[in-house]
Design a protein around this motif. Sequence first.
Motif, short mmCIF file in Angstrom:
data_model
loop_
_atom_site.label_atom_id
_atom_site.label_comp_id
_atom_site.label_asym_id
_atom_site.label_seq_id
_atom_site.Cartn_x
_atom_site.Cartn_y
_atom_site.Cartn_z
N SER A 21 0.84 -1.19 0.00
CA SER A 21 0.00 0.00 0.00
C SER A 21 0.87 1.24 0.00
CB SER A 21 -0.88 0.06 1.25
OG SER A 21 -1.41 -1.17 1.53
N VAL A 22 0.28 2.30 -0.50
CA VAL A 22 1.00 3.56 -0.61
C VAL A 22 0.22 4.64 0.11
CG1 VAL A 22 1.76 5.30 -2.25
CG2 VAL A 22 1.96 2.90 -2.83
N ALA A 23 0.91 5.39 0.96
CA ALA A 23 0.30 6.55 1.60
C ALA A 23 1.01 7.79 1.06
CB ALA A 23 0.45 6.47 3.11
N ILE A 24 0.25 8.69 0.50
CA ILE A 24 0.85 9.93 -0.01
C ILE A 24 0.56 11.05 0.99
CG2 ILE A 24 0.83 11.65 -1.86
CD1 ILE A 24 0.21 9.44 -3.83
N ILE A 25 1.63 11.67 1.48
CA ILE A 25 1.48 12.79 2.41
C ILE A 25 1.77 14.07 1.65
CG2 ILE A 25 2.13 13.79 4.63
CD1 ILE A 25 3.23 11.27 5.53
N LYS A 26 0.88 15.04 1.82
CA LYS A 26 1.08 16.32 1.16
C LYS A 26 0.87 17.40 2.21
CE LYS A 26 -0.75 18.74 -2.86
NZ LYS A 26 -1.76 18.63 -3.90
N GLN A 27 1.89 18.16 2.46
CA GLN A 27 1.84 19.24 3.46
C GLN A 27 1.21 18.77 4.78
OE1 GLN A 27 -0.15 22.20 1.21
NE2 GLN A 27 1.65 22.59 -0.06
N GLY A 28 1.70 17.61 5.24
CA GLY A 28 1.26 17.13 6.55
C GLY A 28 -0.07 16.42 6.58
N LEU B 147 -2.73 13.47 5.00
CA LEU B 147 -2.80 12.25 4.22
C LEU B 147 -3.64 12.51 2.98
CD1 LEU B 147 -2.03 9.21 4.20
CD2 LEU B 147 -4.31 8.78 5.11
N GLU B 148 -2.99 12.42 1.82
CA GLU B 148 -3.68 12.72 0.57
C GLU B 148 -4.36 11.47 0.04
OE1 GLU B 148 -3.56 15.74 -0.95
OE2 GLU B 148 -4.36 15.24 -2.93
N LEU B 149 -3.73 10.33 0.29
CA LEU B 149 -4.23 9.08 -0.28
C LEU B 149 -3.63 7.92 0.50
CD1 LEU B 149 -5.13 7.84 -3.42
CD2 LEU B 149 -2.74 7.28 -3.23
N PHE B 150 -4.44 6.90 0.74
CA PHE B 150 -3.89 5.65 1.29
C PHE B 150 -4.63 4.53 0.61
CE2 PHE B 150 -3.70 2.43 4.88
CZ PHE B 150 -2.44 2.01 4.51
N GLU B 151 -3.90 3.77 -0.16
CA GLU B 151 -4.58 2.78 -0.98
C GLU B 151 -3.61 1.67 -1.35
OE1 GLU B 151 -6.63 4.74 -4.11
OE2 GLU B 151 -7.41 2.89 -4.97
N SER B 152 -4.15 0.49 -1.63
CA SER B 152 -3.26 -0.58 -2.06
C SER B 152 -2.77 -0.25 -3.47
CB SER B 152 -3.97 -1.93 -2.04
OG SER B 152 -4.80 -2.06 -3.17
N LEU B 153 -1.54 -0.66 -3.72
CA LEU B 153 -0.92 -0.38 -5.01
C LEU B 153 -1.74 -1.01 -6.13
CD1 LEU B 153 1.56 1.08 -5.92
CD2 LEU B 153 2.86 -1.02 -5.71
N TYR C 274 -1.14 13.27 -7.99
CA TYR C 274 -1.71 13.62 -6.69
C TYR C 274 -1.00 14.82 -6.06
CZ TYR C 274 -5.22 10.01 -6.16
OH TYR C 274 -6.34 9.26 -6.31
N MET C 275 0.31 14.92 -6.32
CA MET C 275 1.04 16.04 -5.73
C MET C 275 0.64 17.36 -6.40
SD MET C 275 2.56 14.62 -3.38
CE MET C 275 3.43 16.01 -2.68
N HIS C 276 0.41 17.32 -7.70
CA HIS C 276 0.08 18.55 -8.41
C HIS C 276 -1.39 18.89 -8.32
CE1 HIS C 276 3.83 18.05 -11.10
NE2 HIS C 276 4.09 18.74 -10.01
N GLY C 277 -2.22 17.86 -8.32
CA GLY C 277 -3.65 18.09 -8.34
C GLY C 277 -4.17 18.44 -6.97
N ASP C 278 -5.48 18.50 -6.88
CA ASP C 278 -6.10 18.81 -5.61
C ASP C 278 -7.31 17.91 -5.46
OD1 ASP C 278 -6.63 19.98 -3.24
OD2 ASP C 278 -7.64 21.72 -4.09
N ALA C 279 -7.04 16.60 -5.62
CA ALA C 279 -8.15 15.67 -5.74
C ALA C 279 -8.78 15.32 -4.40
CB ALA C 279 -7.66 14.39 -6.42
N GLY C 280 -8.08 15.59 -3.33
CA GLY C 280 -8.63 15.27 -2.02
C GLY C 280 -8.52 13.79 -1.72
N LEU C 281 -8.91 13.43 -0.53
CA LEU C 281 -8.79 12.06 -0.07
C LEU C 281 -10.00 11.27 -0.55
CD1 LEU C 281 -6.98 10.37 1.80
CD2 LEU C 281 -8.55 10.93 3.63
N PRO C 282 -9.79 10.16 -1.24
CA PRO C 282 -10.95 9.39 -1.66
C PRO C 282 -11.65 8.79 -0.44
CG PRO C 282 -8.91 8.24 -2.20
CD PRO C 282 -8.52 9.55 -1.60
N THR C 283 -12.90 9.08 -0.30
CA THR C 283 -13.65 8.51 0.81
C THR C 283 -14.67 7.57 0.22
OG1 THR C 283 -14.96 10.48 0.67
CG2 THR C 283 -13.39 10.39 2.47
#
Lengths: 131, 322
Positions: free
Chosen positions: B200-207, B209-215, B291-300
């Motif tokens: 799984s990958v967790a992307i952190i952006k400015q502190g 959690l932008e995304l946490f999902e299995s690869l 994800y770093m450039h965009g502003d997609a938010g956390l998928p809920t």
Amino acid sequence: MIFKIDPSNGLAIYEQIVRQVTFAVAGSSLIPGDLVPSVRELSRELAVNPNTVARAYRELQVQQILEPVRGTGLEVTTAAPKRCRQDRIKLIRERLRSVLSEAQQSQLSETEIRELVEGELKKQSSKRKSR
Amino acid sequence: MNTVFQFNAVSKRYKDLVALDEFSLTGERGKVIALLGENGAGKTTAIKILLGLLEANSGDASVLGMKSRTEGDRIRKLVGYVPDNPTLYEWMTVAEIGWFVSGFMPQFNYLNQYEELIRRFQLSERKKIKELSRGMKAKVALSLAMAHNPSLLVLDEPTSGLDPMVRREFLESMVDVAAEGRTVLLSSHQILEVERVADSVAIIKQGKLELFESLESLKQRVSELTITLKNGRPDLPHIPGWVISQKKQGLTWQVIVRDFDFNMLEQVRNIADVSHAEMGVPSLEDIFLGYMHGDAGLPTGPPSVSQSEQPVADTIEGDTQL
């Protein structure tokens, strides 16, 4: 057989493992009764996540290309060569199709595409001979 | 108990700087979890809070049911940790440092396992730490972190600045740990390596959690579109699916999009100003940059199908030179 993984080639890593086993069986470098490396061995050798290797092996078992042998591991089934040769054609056809559609969309004429394919084929076979 | 570590709405400020902002993440047994993010995104802060080396301003973290805030000592004896810049006593030999650390470790076979790892990594026991290359020092740090068979191995940019051979050995060790059903928390900038080893990958952006999902799910659900426009249309027409980022190069747009399918591709191809549209599988690097450039938010959960609710990322003007 030697596995080779390229994480950036667009295919999922487990899919790359599935294909390589399939192609190896189709090309007779793996024959019925041959054992494939254990999940642990292969994941270490390729430096990929063991769950990924396990997933590839599950997929190959579902396709009845591999089957478990008690106590020893997974071996190539007797039905595998036929199945893999069919799969190989199917997989290569898919790749070819997407390349051809890209070629058409780039406005290449049919003759130009044919020339390209023929030319590349010739290059490949002369490479193979010189090896 | 399947949860090995957990962050629960952890926030951390350094004076005016928000390093972590309501950060939550759960790591399960037997998984390799990768933290991705720019320098300064909060990855190291998160790791230090988890291990009780830093105190959070709010929220809490735990490892194997122990609270990071109060039980850091116990946690650090059970966890293996390779910091981004390991400090080892330079005057000790490779053998001495293993013996020294084993004194703090409750596990009885620590020293034997350490010596085994040292042999595997082909390190000379008699060499002083100060005589070792950077790669060799990293291997000593890894051996010290793994000698007690920790149920959680935490690696903070372990391979940055190391040569490919050492990086490969680190990868193999991680794979080994995962194969034994233990957990790895890895912070890394080497996206190709993460793509090989992570579950799984967790992307952190400015502190945050932008995304946490299995690869696997990421690769299945995220597509890359290449769209060429005609008639001099400067803006991208509406794209169905969940647009994560879009980038322009001349008349061609690269769009990273979630939950896009072939029917949607047909829809896009039928738009009047679209001359060409292709759909491909993005690499993890493309997804990460998206994800770093965009502003997609956390998928809920599954994103809404209704078009009005789709978050659309900010447009980024790509490099217009071709």
